[in-house]
Design a protein around this motif. Structure first.
Motif, PDB file in Angstrom:
ATOM      1  N   LYS A   1      39.066  30.494  33.707  1.00 59.09           N
ATOM      2  CA  LYS A   1      40.164  31.322  34.210  1.00 59.09           C
ATOM      3  C   LYS A   1      41.465  30.972  33.506  1.00 59.09           C
ATOM      4  CE  LYS A   1      42.337  30.408  37.858  1.00 59.09           C
ATOM      5  NZ  LYS A   1      43.405  30.136  38.670  1.00 59.09           N
TER       6      LYS A   1
ATOM      7  N   ASP B   1      47.401  42.087  30.205  1.00 61.73           N
ATOM      8  CA  ASP B   1      46.955  41.685  31.539  1.00 61.73           C
ATOM      9  C   ASP B   1      45.458  41.406  31.483  1.00 61.73           C
ATOM     10  OD1 ASP B   1      46.503  41.300  34.213  1.00 61.73           O
ATOM     11  OD2 ASP B   1      46.828  43.398  34.778  1.00 61.73           O
TER      12      ASP B   1
ATOM     13  N   LEU C   1      43.165  40.906  33.739  1.00 63.33           N
ATOM     14  CA  LEU C   1      42.345  41.671  34.678  1.00 63.33           C
ATOM     15  C   LEU C   1      42.161  43.108  34.199  1.00 63.33           C
ATOM     16  CD1 LEU C   1      40.789  41.716  37.316  1.00 63.33           C
ATOM     17  CD2 LEU C   1      42.921  42.279  38.486  1.00 63.33           C
TER      18      LEU C   1
ATOM     19  N   PHE D   1      39.819  43.186  31.214  1.00 62.42           N
ATOM     20  CA  PHE D   1      38.445  42.990  31.680  1.00 62.42           C
ATOM     21  C   PHE D   1      37.886  44.284  32.259  1.00 62.42           C
ATOM     22  CE2 PHE D   1      35.573  42.059  35.237  1.00 62.42           C
ATOM     23  CZ  PHE D   1      34.529  41.471  34.539  1.00 62.42           C
ATOM     24  N   CYS D   2      38.662  44.966  33.086  1.00 58.50           N
ATOM     25  CA  CYS D   2      38.211  46.223  33.694  1.00 58.50           C
ATOM     26  C   CYS D   2      37.979  47.290  32.622  1.00 58.50           C
ATOM     27  CB  CYS D   2      39.216  46.720  34.721  1.00 58.50           C
ATOM     28  SG  CYS D   2      39.294  45.686  36.193  1.00 58.50           S
TER      29      CYS D   2
END
Length: 111
Positions: free
Chosen positions: A9, A22, A24, A27-28
């Protein structure tokens, strides 16, 4: 095991800070684009087996592949040159395929 996840992380967050994205969201985008990529590739392979046109599906697969990298190119900084090369190749191939398909249809006589 928790320490391992914390290390991963922290590495991802540091990498996101380094490139100004970002983690996150990337990743999405990456996850969604890979699902779309494999769906379009499966669709293209099915059309190849059925001797149907498949260039459009390959183009969608290429665009799906490029989505997370395009986000990184627009928002990010310190991007590796190979990322630009891969995205450029996929877009050039897509444009060439469409051009070739259109010119073949134009050159064929009308029934």
């Amino acid at each position: 095991m928790q320490e391992f996840f914390n290390i991963i992380k922290d590495w991802v967050v540091d990498l996101g800070d380094k490139h100004g994205v970002d983690p996150l969201l990337i990743f999405c985008l990456y996850l969604c684009s890979k699902v779309s990529l494999f769906t379009c590739l499966g669709w293209a392979i099915n059309n190849m087996r059925l001797k149907k046109p498949f260039v459009t599906q390959l183009l969608f697969a290429g665009i799906s592949f490029c989505v997370p990298y395009t986000y990184v190119m627009i928002v990010g900084r310190n991007i590796a040159p190979w990322v630009y090369a891969v995205i450029a190749f996929i877009f050039v191939f897509g444009v060439y395929s469409i051009w070739r398909k259109v010119t073949v249809k134009v050159d064929q006589p009308a029934p």
